[in-house]
Every structure is written in C-alpha cells, then in structure tokens.
Motif scaffolding. Structure first.
Motif, mmCIF file in Angstrom:
data_model
loop_
_atom_site.group_PDB
_atom_site.id
_atom_site.type_symbol
_atom_site.label_atom_id
_atom_site.label_comp_id
_atom_site.label_asym_id
_atom_site.label_seq_id
_atom_site.Cartn_x
_atom_site.Cartn_y
_atom_site.Cartn_z
ATOM 1 N N HIS A 426 -6.911 -8.805 2.455
ATOM 2 C CA HIS A 426 -7.638 -7.540 2.321
ATOM 3 C C HIS A 426 -7.122 -6.624 1.219
ATOM 4 C CE1 HIS A 426 -10.176 -8.186 5.803
ATOM 5 N NE2 HIS A 426 -9.114 -8.520 6.513
ATOM 6 N N PHE A 427 -6.397 -7.151 0.249
ATOM 7 C CA PHE A 427 -5.921 -6.276 -0.816
ATOM 8 C C PHE A 427 -5.818 -7.079 -2.099
ATOM 9 C CE2 PHE A 427 -3.240 -3.123 -2.949
ATOM 10 C CZ PHE A 427 -3.773 -1.942 -2.463
ATOM 11 N N ASP A 428 -6.021 -6.414 -3.233
ATOM 12 C CA ASP A 428 -5.999 -7.137 -4.498
ATOM 13 C C ASP A 428 -4.989 -6.507 -5.456
ATOM 14 O OD1 ASP A 428 -7.612 -5.349 -6.656
ATOM 15 O OD2 ASP A 428 -8.494 -5.098 -4.671
ATOM 16 N N GLN A 429 -4.505 -7.298 -6.395
ATOM 17 C CA GLN A 429 -3.477 -6.883 -7.337
ATOM 18 C C GLN A 429 -3.952 -5.737 -8.227
ATOM 19 O OE1 GLN A 429 -0.297 -8.019 -7.534
ATOM 20 N NE2 GLN A 429 0.096 -6.464 -9.102
ATOM 21 N N TYR A 477 2.551 -3.390 -1.437
ATOM 22 C CA TYR A 477 3.308 -4.461 -0.785
ATOM 23 C C TYR A 477 4.251 -5.108 -1.797
ATOM 24 C CZ TYR A 477 -0.068 -7.420 -3.230
ATOM 25 O OH TYR A 477 -0.825 -8.018 -4.201
ATOM 26 N N PRO A 478 5.366 -5.682 -1.332
ATOM 27 C CA PRO A 478 6.201 -6.481 -2.233
ATOM 28 C C PRO A 478 5.568 -7.849 -2.438
ATOM 29 C CG PRO A 478 7.160 -6.461 -0.049
ATOM 30 C CD PRO A 478 5.969 -5.534 -0.002
ATOM 31 N N ASP A 479 5.725 -8.416 -3.601
ATOM 32 C CA ASP A 479 5.090 -9.702 -3.910
ATOM 33 C C ASP A 479 5.563 -10.823 -2.991
ATOM 34 O OD1 ASP A 479 3.638 -8.547 -5.918
ATOM 35 O OD2 ASP A 479 5.037 -9.104 -7.512
ATOM 36 N N GLU A 480 6.750 -10.669 -2.402
ATOM 37 C CA GLU A 480 7.265 -11.708 -1.496
ATOM 38 C C GLU A 480 6.367 -11.929 -0.283
ATOM 39 O OE1 GLU A 480 10.862 -10.253 -3.769
ATOM 40 O OE2 GLU A 480 9.015 -9.389 -2.928
ATOM 41 N N LEU A 481 5.549 -10.914 0.064
ATOM 42 C CA LEU A 481 4.646 -11.086 1.207
ATOM 43 C C LEU A 481 3.581 -12.141 0.941
ATOM 44 C CD1 LEU A 481 3.973 -7.534 2.711
ATOM 45 C CD2 LEU A 481 5.539 -9.305 3.494
ATOM 46 N N LEU A 482 3.408 -12.510 -0.311
ATOM 47 C CA LEU A 482 2.438 -13.549 -0.645
ATOM 48 C C LEU A 482 3.029 -14.946 -0.503
ATOM 49 C CD1 LEU A 482 0.890 -11.907 -3.842
ATOM 50 C CD2 LEU A 482 0.154 -11.670 -1.458
ATOM 51 N N ASN A 483 4.334 -15.018 -0.210
ATOM 52 C CA ASN A 483 5.041 -16.292 -0.092
ATOM 53 C C ASN A 483 5.214 -16.635 1.386
ATOM 54 O OD1 ASN A 483 7.057 -18.340 0.045
ATOM 55 N ND2 ASN A 483 7.852 -17.733 -1.959
ATOM 56 N N GLY A 554 -2.181 -0.407 3.618
ATOM 57 C CA GLY A 554 -3.081 0.099 4.650
ATOM 58 C C GLY A 554 -3.658 1.470 4.364
ATOM 59 N N ILE A 555 -2.927 2.314 3.622
ATOM 60 C CA ILE A 555 -3.440 3.661 3.335
ATOM 61 C C ILE A 555 -4.191 3.705 2.012
ATOM 62 C CG2 ILE A 555 -1.436 4.583 2.081
ATOM 63 C CD1 ILE A 555 -1.847 7.211 3.629
ATOM 64 N N LEU A 556 -4.066 2.654 1.205
ATOM 65 C CA LEU A 556 -4.722 2.630 -0.104
ATOM 66 C C LEU A 556 -6.144 2.088 0.036
ATOM 67 C CD1 LEU A 556 -1.728 1.402 -2.273
ATOM 68 C CD2 LEU A 556 -2.597 3.734 -2.028
ATOM 69 N N GLY A 558 -10.304 3.345 2.058
ATOM 70 C CA GLY A 558 -11.089 4.356 2.763
ATOM 71 C C GLY A 558 -11.172 5.674 2.011
ATOM 72 N N GLY A 559 -11.069 6.773 2.752
ATOM 73 C CA GLY A 559 -11.167 8.088 2.147
ATOM 74 C C GLY A 559 -10.000 8.437 1.251
ATOM 75 N N PHE A 560 -8.889 7.735 1.413
ATOM 76 C CA PHE A 560 -7.705 8.043 0.615
ATOM 77 C C PHE A 560 -7.737 7.407 -0.774
ATOM 78 C CE2 PHE A 560 -6.170 8.495 4.999
ATOM 79 C CZ PHE A 560 -5.623 9.764 4.929
ATOM 80 N N TYR A 561 -8.233 6.173 -0.856
ATOM 81 C CA TYR A 561 -8.146 5.468 -2.132
ATOM 82 C C TYR A 561 -9.176 4.348 -2.194
ATOM 83 C CZ TYR A 561 -6.238 2.852 -6.068
ATOM 84 O OH TYR A 561 -6.079 2.210 -7.258
ATOM 85 N N ASN A 562 -9.806 4.249 -3.352
ATOM 86 C CA ASN A 562 -10.719 3.144 -3.606
ATOM 87 C C ASN A 562 -10.755 2.934 -5.116
ATOM 88 O OD1 ASN A 562 -12.930 1.438 -4.075
ATOM 89 N ND2 ASN A 562 -14.069 2.227 -2.303
ATOM 90 N N ASN A 563 -10.330 1.809 -5.563
ATOM 91 C CA ASN A 563 -10.245 1.548 -6.995
ATOM 92 C C ASN A 563 -11.617 1.419 -7.647
ATOM 93 O OD1 ASN A 563 -8.518 1.144 -9.277
ATOM 94 N ND2 ASN A 563 -9.074 -1.028 -9.256
ATOM 95 N N ASP A 564 -12.683 1.308 -6.846
ATOM 96 C CA ASP A 564 -14.031 1.148 -7.386
ATOM 97 C C ASP A 564 -14.790 2.461 -7.504
ATOM 98 O OD1 ASP A 564 -13.748 -1.603 -7.619
ATOM 99 O OD2 ASP A 564 -14.394 -1.956 -5.558
#
Length: 663
Positions: A426-429, A477-483, A554-556, A558-564
């Motif tokens: 649910h999140f992108d770089q 997130y830290p990149d290690e979570l992708l491992n 998780g906070i980035l 909804g109403g707080f943040y949307n890169n689009d």
C-alpha cells in the motif's frame, strides 16, 4: 505524535484550511486573507472570478483550477466539514469544523473520533484484507506469524469452549489466587519476588511492584543500562489517589470483584479481599511520582550501583532479583552494576509499605494483575465484565467488532511484520521521496524562524540551530522492510499456533522482553532499522534521545498527504504536523536534550528563564480551560508539550510568501 491523535476531529486541519481553502474553492486566491475568507461565506459553490494583482513586493503566482479526482475529493472532504453559516472571524473552529462536529457520531465502542481515527479505520481495512486470509505456501515468514496470531484471536469457538480454564491453570501454577483458594492458600509459602519471577517466565509483566527495563542511558546514549521506576498501575494514578469512594475507583473495584466472582470466589471473600488488594494499589499510587513532576528528565536520572540501592531499599535482594529477570536474556550482574533509579523516594517508601503488608494482600494484588492482563484473551463473559468498567471510566459501552480487536492486537504487537506487509502492498517509493522533500522544506522554514526569535540569546541560538540541523528524518519506512528475509529473522525466536490465543499472547510477550533485555550490553545504534519500522501507524513522532522525527507510511495518506494532488494541500496538512513534531525538539521536554540526544542543560540561564516564563503562560492559559460537557479542567502542566508545539510560530516578522511546488 506525542498524543496528537487525541485532539478533536479536524483540529489538525485548521492551518491547512487557512492555507488551501481558496485553492480548493476555485484555485484563484494567492493568500488566505480575511477578505477572501469572508468572500466565500455565502456557500461552498465553486465560482471563478478575476483577482487584481496585490500591490506587494511578495512573489505572486497564477492560480489554476484543479479538477483531478484527488483535488475534487480533497475539496469535498474539507467543504463537507465546514459550517459556512458561521463567520470565520467570530469562531474559526466552528466555521472550519462545525459540520464535522454536528454530523459525526462517536460509536459506542470508541471514546472519540478524529481525522486520525478515521484514517486508522481505513488502514485497518487494508490490513485486514492482507491478514484475514488462509496461509499460503509463498507467504513470507512474518506474514505467517501475523495470520496465525489473528486466526487464534478470531477463533471465538475455541476461546468460548476453553472458557476460564486456561487462566485457572496459570493461577494454580503460580501458587493460586488467594481469593479463590480461601483458607487452603499457603501464606507462608508465598514470596512476592518469586511471583514477579513467575510473571516474567510466563509472559506477564514484571513491573507490577515497580518497573524494570533496559533503556538507553540519556547522559551517554552510546550505552544502555537497567532502569528502575515507579510501579505500572492497573488504573491510572490520577484516579486512584481520589480515594476508595470515588466513582471511577469504585468501577475499578467492581471490575476486580466481578472477575473474582466469575472465577469462582465466594461473594463476601471477593469483596473483602479485593478491597484490601485495591487499597494496597492505592498506596502504591500515592508513593508514585505525579505526572506533573515527571516532565523534568534530570529529576528522573539518578545513577547508583545495586549495592547502593540495597542500602536505600534493603527489602529487595537486588543482585539476585535482577539476575533472575535477566537470566533468560543471557546476562548476569554483580553488586557494582550501575542502574538508573527514576524516583529513589518511591523505593524507600516501598520498603516500608512491603514490611507492613500481609502476604495474602500482596498475592491477591499481584495475581489480580495477572487476571486483568488476561481478559482480552478470555471468553465473552470476562470481557463483558471489563466492558462495564470501561463504560464507567472511558465511556466505551460496546465491544469493537471482533476483527478490529484482533487486528488491533496484531498491529500493536507485530509492528515490524505489519509494517513490512503494509508498505509492500500500500505504499510506493515516489510518495516516500516527495514526502522527504516536503519535510526538508518545512524544516528550513523552522530554521529561519530560529534565526529571528527575539527572546533567545545568540549563544543559545547557535546551539538550537545546531540541534535543529542535526535532526534525523525517518519517512514512511526503512528499505529493510521490503526484505522478507530480514523481517523473518527478527521473529525467528517466536513460536505461535493458530488455535491458542492466550498462549500466543504470552509467547509474544516473552519474545519481546527477551529481545529488549538481551540488548543490555549492546551499544545503541540510533539508525537501526528495527527502531524505525512502525510503518502501519497513523501518527507521527519526535524522539528526544534520537533527536529524530518519524512520519510512518500510515499517516502519509488520506487528508494528511496524497502525492497525486497539488502539493500546497500537503504543505497545509502534513506540513503542519511536521512543524509540530520538529517543535517537540524544543518544547519543555525536548529542550532538555542536546543535539546528540543526551540530557544536558544547553540553554543560557537568561534565555532558559524566559522560555520557562513563557511556558508558564501556556500552562495557565490551557489550565483555565474547562470542558463543560464532562466538567473537566485541562491539565496545563501535563499537556504543555503539545500546547507549545501547537503555538510555535511567534516571531516579530511578517510571514514570507513564496510559491510552493504544484507537484
């Protein structure tokens, strides 16, 4: 975010509305002036009209109308919360949030609703789809653990079938709960220290008499030490010190009695013995340090050896006690082990209290805490008893849907595993990169403000600028979570089943405490990815000893943040939160730590005194607020950190206006 999620509904979006309301209306207004706000009082209908350029040396930019899905959604959400019948200069909060407050109903299973809780609800739905599913052959090891834990919690049939027997078995293994055993209980065989060791071995808290932990040394952050403090109470100190007849304390007492009755105690014995146990807990509360006095970190730093502690509180065999709590983590100590005693007076008074308290009372209290700590994993009858207590004290009168209870437990206990699962789905770089740039921009503005505050002397200002420039960012997130391999290795010592919820909870507790205690001799690595992996969280944090700010994935959203959507919306929403968190590094607690995150007085005396005088004004300002609906007064002392962070922007200059990136 240091308690930010407890603010009312859309409080956190007020500054965002000031900065972006014109843009949401039709994208035409270059500033959020009072005049332009009044011009939109008639209603939220979008209109397009020309605006003459202002006679100003400030940069101007050409407005544009954004009709993308993200823009329209954001505009709808903000306008839907507003009460345009209210004049913003009369009551801006009612103008900006009035409709939200009128239309929002707090569910019976909640005590509040906010922008944070609404976003958390969305995150829970996302996570449920990932966890509430069969275990697959290609699932990552951590995902398997999360699914097993969730499934064991959702297995209501097994939980109801087992009833209270699993808890009865545990209590019997620990020597029995006196209120249940009656005259058959052996008082001479009981030692409260042994009861604490039994708690530790079985996965219950070892801090019911006093707290025991391994933490970083705040005056030498490269190392860790054992920290000892006041007890962890079953009901907050602020309630217990009101006395036995207080309505909230009575609700807690009834909780104790009804659980004893449910477990099979005789009614009169339950009333008498639970009252004695409660009165002992009230005495523990009375010798504990009030929250108002815990904000001074220097007061909580009192290093001494275990030998010196033995002279202060001789009733505890400190070396043996410490070694038994640490043995499963592979450590042993001697009498010259240096420990930090948060509140020495507590241990002095505890010695006297333990000397005059009968073993039966001590056992009833300690085993009550085991019972209380098990209720979430027990059957509906036990949870119904607790719900009555919650209804009286916290206003929660309904159980959450079972899946929400279970998912909440998963998210709270498996922060690394849940974070990994969340960001991989649910999140992108790109959003992470954009958010990092936004944080940097807001931080630069804060640094400019530091240069302009008039009450700070130059020496202190230089140190403040140094501290600000040293703040580390942990974004998304830290990149290690992708491992999956690294995440799986973190949980390699944890064993779970899919059909024993209570045992799973206790196994996880043993795993978590062992992990913490094993680090006693390890140097502190501030950048350890495992310290910054709470990605599936709707909150934000400033860490005083790391001197870092964290904005989880998780906070980035909804109403707080949307890169689009246009970036001015993000600067107004999450940008406000970023400024809030940075300011925590300089609030009444954060200011006590230097750029390296170590406890040190780095403020020049006159500037420090001016800060404290201003902080006292904020304490008094908020301390004079009473919420009529519940007849409660705000505690200006314990809330001052949040209040300082909210009122950070006090300079003598006019605000700078400069273009924000459109994307």
């Amino acid at each position: 975010m240091a308690g930010v999620s407890h603010h009312p509904g859309c409080h956190r979006t007020l500054m965002a509305i000031l900065a972006t309301l014109a843009a949401l209306g039709c994208g035409l207004f270059p500033t959020g002036s009072a005049a332009s706000v009044h011009a939109r009082q008639a209603g939220p209908r979008l209109q397009r009209r020309a605006i003459a350029p202002a006679a100003s040396s400030q940069p101007q930019w050409s407005p544009s109308l954004c009709l993308s899905k993200s823009c329209v959604t954001a505009a709808y959400n903000i306008l839907n919360r507003m009460d345009t019948s209210v004049k913003p200069c009369d009551d801006f909060f009612a103008f900006a949030c009035g409709e939200f407050n009128k239309s929002t109903v707090v569910p019976d299973e909640k005590s509040s609703v906010s922008e944070f809780s609404l976003l958390h609800d969305e995150l829970q739905v996302q996570m449920r789809k990932l966890i509430d599913s069969p275990i697959l052959d290609d699932d990552a090891p951590a995902a398997v653990l999360l699914k097993k834990y969730f499934k064991s919690c959702m297995d209501k049939e097994t939980i109801e079938k087992q009833g209270l027997q699993p808890l009865h078995d545990i209590l019997d293994e620990m020597g029995g709960w006196p209120v249940l055993k009656g005259s058959a209980w052996d008082e001479d065989a009981f030692q409260w220290t042994e009861a604490v060791f039994q708690n530790r071995k079985r996965g219950y808290s070892d801090s019911h008499m006093f707290s025991f932990s391994v933490s970083a040394d705040v005056k030498n952050y490269s190392r860790r030490h054992i920290s000892l403090g006041d007890t962890s109470l079953g009901l907050g100190r602020k309630y217990l010190i009101k006395g036995f007849n207080d309505s909230d304390v009575q609700a807690y007492y009834n909780f104790m009695v009804e659980m004893a009755l449910l477990m099979g105690a005789e009614p009169e014995r339950a009333k008498q013995e639970m009252e004695s146990a409660l009165r002992f807990e009230m005495m523990l509360a009375n010798i504990s340090l009030p929250a108002e006095e815990r904000r001074n970190a220097s007061k909580l730093y009192n290093k001494m050896t275990l030998d010196q502690l033995s002279q202060l509180a001789p009733i505890v065999p400190w070396v043996d006690y410490t070694n038994k709590l640490l043995e499963d983590a592979g450590h042993q100590v001697s009498s010259n082990e240096s420990v930090n005693v948060n509140h020495p007076e507590f241990f002095k008074n505890l010695t006297g209290l333990l000397q005059v308290t009968p073993n039966r009372v001590l056992a009833n209290y300690l085993l009550w805490r085991v019972v209380k700590g098990s209720v979430s994993q027990l059957n509906l009858a036990a949870r119904d008893v607790r719900l009555k207590f919650y209804g009286q004290v916290y206003g929660v009168t309904e159980h959450k849907p079972r899946w929400k209870e279970c998912l909440g437990s998963v998210l709270g206990k498996f922060t690394i595993g849940a974070g990994s699962l969340y960001v991989q789905n649910h999140f992108d770089q790109e959003s992470k990169t954009s958010a990092l740039r936004l944080v940097s921009d807001v931080h630069k503005e804060f640094d400019m403000m530091l240069q302009e505050v008039t009450w700070m002397d130059n020496v202190t200002r230089e140190r403040a600028v140094e501290k600000s420039k040293t703040i580390s960012y942990y974004i998304a997130y830290p990149d290690e979570l992708l491992n999956d391999t690294l995440v799986g290795e973190f949980y390699e010592n944890l064993t779970l089943s899919d059909d024993n919820f209570l045992r799973n909870k206790l196994n996880h507790s043993i795993f978590a405490v062992n992990y913490s205690y094993r680090k006693l001799r390890d140097p502190v690595d501030k950048k350890d990815w495992r310290r910054h992996s709470r990605a599936a969280v709707v909150n934000a944090f400033y860490n005083t000893v790391d001197n870092s700010i964290t904005f989880p994935a998780g906070i980035l959203q909804g109403g707080f943040y949307n890169n689009d959507r246009p970036q001015y919306l993000n600067y107004g929403a999450i940008g406000f939160v970023i400024g809030h968190e940075i300011t925590h590094g300089f609030d009444d607690r954060g200011r006590q730590f230097n750029a390296e995150g170590e406890l040190q007085e780095w403020w020049e005396p006159e500037t420090r005194d001016r800060f404290l005088d201003s902080a006292q004004c904020i304490i008094e300002q908020y301390g004079n607020i009473t919420v009529d609906r519940v007849d409660m007064q705000v505690n200006g002392i314990t809330t001052q950190g949040e209040n300082i962070a909210e009122q950070r922007r006090h300079t003598d200059r006019a605000p700078r206006l400069r273009p924000l990136p459109a994307r």
